[in-house]
Design an enzyme around this catalytic site. Structure first.
Site, PDB file in Angstrom:
ATOM      1  N   GLN A  69      -4.137 -12.527 -12.740  1.00 33.64           N
ATOM      2  CA  GLN A  69      -3.987 -11.309 -13.538  1.00 33.64           C
ATOM      3  C   GLN A  69      -2.536 -11.009 -13.892  1.00 33.64           C
ATOM      4  O   GLN A  69      -2.251  -9.957 -14.456  1.00 33.64           O
ATOM      5  CB  GLN A  69      -4.650 -10.117 -12.844  1.00 33.64           C
ATOM      6  CG  GLN A  69      -3.954  -9.623 -11.590  1.00 33.64           C
ATOM      7  CD  GLN A  69      -4.757  -8.522 -10.915  1.00 33.64           C
ATOM      8  OE1 GLN A  69      -5.745  -8.795 -10.229  1.00 33.64           O
ATOM      9  NE2 GLN A  69      -4.380  -7.276 -11.103  1.00 33.64           N
ATOM     10  N   LEU A  96       0.821  -1.215   0.000  1.00 33.06           N
ATOM     11  CA  LEU A  96       0.000   0.000   0.000  1.00 33.06           C
ATOM     12  C   LEU A  96       0.854   1.264   0.000  1.00 33.06           C
ATOM     13  O   LEU A  96       1.862   1.355   0.692  1.00 33.06           O
ATOM     14  CB  LEU A  96      -0.907   0.006   1.242  1.00 33.06           C
ATOM     15  CG  LEU A  96      -1.872  -1.173   1.362  1.00 33.06           C
ATOM     16  CD1 LEU A  96      -2.783  -0.979   2.573  1.00 33.06           C
ATOM     17  CD2 LEU A  96      -2.703  -1.373   0.095  1.00 33.06           C
ATOM     18  N   HIS A 124      -3.333   4.159  -2.545  1.00 33.01           N
ATOM     19  CA  HIS A 124      -4.319   3.278  -1.909  1.00 33.01           C
ATOM     20  C   HIS A 124      -4.974   3.978  -0.711  1.00 33.01           C
ATOM     21  O   HIS A 124      -6.177   3.869  -0.500  1.00 33.01           O
ATOM     22  CB  HIS A 124      -3.652   1.999  -1.388  1.00 33.01           C
ATOM     23  CG  HIS A 124      -3.018   1.154  -2.441  1.00 33.01           C
ATOM     24  ND1 HIS A 124      -1.663   1.020  -2.561  1.00 33.01           N
ATOM     25  CD2 HIS A 124      -3.561   0.366  -3.413  1.00 33.01           C
ATOM     26  CE1 HIS A 124      -1.389   0.196  -3.553  1.00 33.01           C
ATOM     27  NE2 HIS A 124      -2.519  -0.209  -4.097  1.00 33.01           N
ATOM     28  N   LEU A 144       2.010   7.354  -8.280  1.00 30.66           N
ATOM     29  CA  LEU A 144       2.364   6.328  -7.291  1.00 30.66           C
ATOM     30  C   LEU A 144       1.962   4.959  -7.825  1.00 30.66           C
ATOM     31  O   LEU A 144       0.907   4.792  -8.427  1.00 30.66           O
ATOM     32  CB  LEU A 144       1.651   6.592  -5.962  1.00 30.66           C
ATOM     33  CG  LEU A 144       2.031   7.869  -5.225  1.00 30.66           C
ATOM     34  CD1 LEU A 144       1.535   7.815  -3.780  1.00 30.66           C
ATOM     35  CD2 LEU A 144       3.523   8.100  -5.224  1.00 30.66           C
ATOM     36  N   ARG A 167       4.906  -0.690  -8.100  1.00 26.21           N
ATOM     37  CA  ARG A 167       6.078  -1.113  -8.881  1.00 26.21           C
ATOM     38  C   ARG A 167       7.223  -0.096  -8.814  1.00 26.21           C
ATOM     39  O   ARG A 167       8.344  -0.406  -9.228  1.00 26.21           O
ATOM     40  CB  ARG A 167       5.694  -1.342 -10.341  1.00 26.21           C
ATOM     41  CG  ARG A 167       4.806  -2.554 -10.513  1.00 26.21           C
ATOM     42  CD  ARG A 167       4.255  -2.663 -11.918  1.00 26.21           C
ATOM     43  NE  ARG A 167       3.138  -3.602 -11.951  1.00 26.21           N
ATOM     44  CZ  ARG A 167       3.228  -4.880 -12.268  1.00 26.21           C
ATOM     45  NH1 ARG A 167       4.391  -5.381 -12.592  1.00 26.21           N
ATOM     46  NH2 ARG A 167       2.170  -5.665 -12.245  1.00 26.21           N
ATOM     47  N   GLY A 193      -8.510   3.333  -8.266  1.00 27.32           N
ATOM     48  CA  GLY A 193      -7.723   4.485  -8.701  1.00 27.32           C
ATOM     49  C   GLY A 193      -7.828   4.686 -10.206  1.00 27.32           C
ATOM     50  O   GLY A 193      -7.936   3.726 -10.975  1.00 27.32           O
ATOM     51  N   GLU A 194      -7.773   5.956 -10.611  1.00 25.40           N
ATOM     52  CA  GLU A 194      -7.838   6.267 -12.044  1.00 25.40           C
ATOM     53  C   GLU A 194      -6.506   6.015 -12.752  1.00 25.40           C
ATOM     54  O   GLU A 194      -6.437   6.115 -13.969  1.00 25.40           O
ATOM     55  CB  GLU A 194      -8.244   7.729 -12.246  1.00 25.40           C
ATOM     56  CG  GLU A 194      -9.700   7.969 -11.942  1.00 25.40           C
ATOM     57  CD  GLU A 194     -10.131   9.385 -12.240  1.00 25.40           C
ATOM     58  OE1 GLU A 194      -9.272  10.235 -12.567  1.00 25.40           O
ATOM     59  OE2 GLU A 194     -11.338   9.652 -12.129  1.00 25.40           O
ATOM     60  N   LYS A 195      -5.445   5.727 -11.997  1.00 28.66           N
ATOM     61  CA  LYS A 195      -4.182   5.418 -12.691  1.00 28.66           C
ATOM     62  C   LYS A 195      -4.388   4.197 -13.586  1.00 28.66           C
ATOM     63  O   LYS A 195      -3.941   4.158 -14.715  1.00 28.66           O
ATOM     64  CB  LYS A 195      -3.038   5.155 -11.714  1.00 28.66           C
ATOM     65  CG  LYS A 195      -1.727   4.950 -12.472  1.00 28.66           C
ATOM     66  CD  LYS A 195      -0.556   4.757 -11.564  1.00 28.66           C
ATOM     67  CE  LYS A 195      -0.480   3.367 -11.011  1.00 28.66           C
ATOM     68  NZ  LYS A 195      -0.092   2.346 -12.000  1.00 28.66           N
TER      69      LYS A 195
HETATM   70  O1  PAF Z   1      -5.534  -2.649  -8.963  1.00 28.31           O
HETATM   71  C1  PAF Z   1      -5.232  -3.674  -8.324  1.00 28.31           C
HETATM   72  O2  PAF Z   1      -4.451  -3.629  -7.370  1.00 28.31           O
HETATM   73  C2  PAF Z   1      -5.808  -5.008  -8.745  1.00 28.31           C
HETATM   74  O3  PAF Z   1      -5.904  -5.110 -10.116  1.00 28.31           O
HETATM   75  C3  PAF Z   1      -7.161  -5.336  -8.068  1.00 28.31           C
HETATM   76  C4  PAF Z   1      -8.240  -4.349  -8.488  1.00 28.31           C
HETATM   77  C5  PAF Z   1      -7.001  -5.308  -6.559  1.00 28.31           C
HETATM   78  C6  PAF Z   1      -7.630  -6.734  -8.483  1.00 28.31           C
HETATM   79  O4  PAF Z   1      -6.719  -7.709  -8.102  1.00 28.31           O
END
Ligand code: PAF
Length: 285
Positions: A63, A35, A39, A186, A189, A149-151
């Protein structure tokens, strides 16, 4: 005060059932941990709109496009919990892998259209993984409102489309990108950037901002986007995946900023992939 942590769906449901009895409005902030202030801004927005806020922390294997990227993803649960406590978040849900993908799990939520192109083009299956886990987190938490977030603008659009198409009874709220003083968006990564790369990284948003100004003034996108692409490489990025002008409403490709738009980019700085986007307002008539 520390934030209570639950790790099973049964425990999550029993906490939520208690809140429901009190007619509480419940928010969820889905995260993969590590975080940062971005966040935390989502959590603050959630606390302003709901009585109870659940933050979820799950590094979602579905993902990621490579096992190495998944393995390298920062995991900092204790620090994350410490950051949430002073804000007053009510619950941290850190599901065990089997609570999300139990043995035999065979369902994929796949959103077409808005998930294609941009990040979707280079990350096959990424948005299926996002949509699947987010659908599960919405259903598991039973939240009334969710914050993103819009990023990750394309992700926000994918989630909105999914929630609307599946009639999920949840409001989706997008929150502005939080930036370092020098403009760098932010991102979890960013910790992977070397000192030299960190100095180059904010040039991405600077180049986008400059291109956005010309687009707002009515310049056609094609040549401007090519020039922005070249400038990003000249700044020291290794590869540009895309620089594109899209409609803010539905991410449809645009050749001119003749309506509210976004300029979006993804580029590799060494081994780190950065994404960003900026607002492009059409010139007043
Ligand atoms: O943006 C993220 O951190 C992820 O893609 C999410 C929305 C938590 C889904 O795993």
């Amino acid at each position: 005060m520390s934030v209570p942590i639950v790790r099973t769906l049964a425990d999550l449901r029993s906490v939520v059932a208690g809140w429901r009895k009190d007619k509480a409005r419940i928010a969820v902030v889905p995260t993969m941990g590590a975080l940062h202030e971005g966040h935390l801004s989502l959590v603050r927005a959630a606390l302003a709109r709901a009585d109870r806020v659940i933050v979820t922390l799950f590094v979602n294997p579905k993902q990621f496009n490579s096992a190495a990227d998944l393995a390298a993803y920062p995991r900092t649960e204790e620090e994350d919990a410490d950051k949430l406590a002073p804000l007053g978040a009510h619950l941290l849900y850190v599901p065990d892998g089997s609570e999300i993908y139990p043995p035999g799990f065979a369902t994929t939520v796949s959103v077409t259209g808005v998930s294609e192109g941009l990040c979707g083009a280079k990350r096959p299956g990424h948005f299926d993984g996002v949509a699947t886990v987010v659908a599960k987190l919405f259903l598991q938490t039973g939240a009334d409102i969710a914050f993103f977030g819009e990023k990750d603008l394309q992700q926000l659009h994918v989630v909105r489309r999914m929630a609307s198409d599946l009639d999920l009874p949840i409001e989706i709220v997008g929150c502005p990108t939080v930036r370092e003083a020098d403009g760098l968006a932010l991102s979890s990564r960013n910790v992977r950037l070397s000192a030299g790369e960190r100095a180059i990284a904010p040039k991405l948003v600077a180049i986008l901002d400059e291109a956005a100004r010309s687009l707002s003034a009515g310049a056609p996108a094609a040549s401007l986007l090519q020039a922005a692409n070249r400038s990003i490489l000249a700044a020291g990025f290794r590869e540009v995946e895309y620089v594109e002008l899209r409609s803010a409403a539905d991410l449809a490709p645009l050749e001119l900023a003749d309506r509210p738009a976004r300029l979006l980019a993804a580029a590799w700085l060494g081994q780190t992939r950065l994404i960003d986007n900026v607002v492009v307002q059409p010139a007043a008539e």
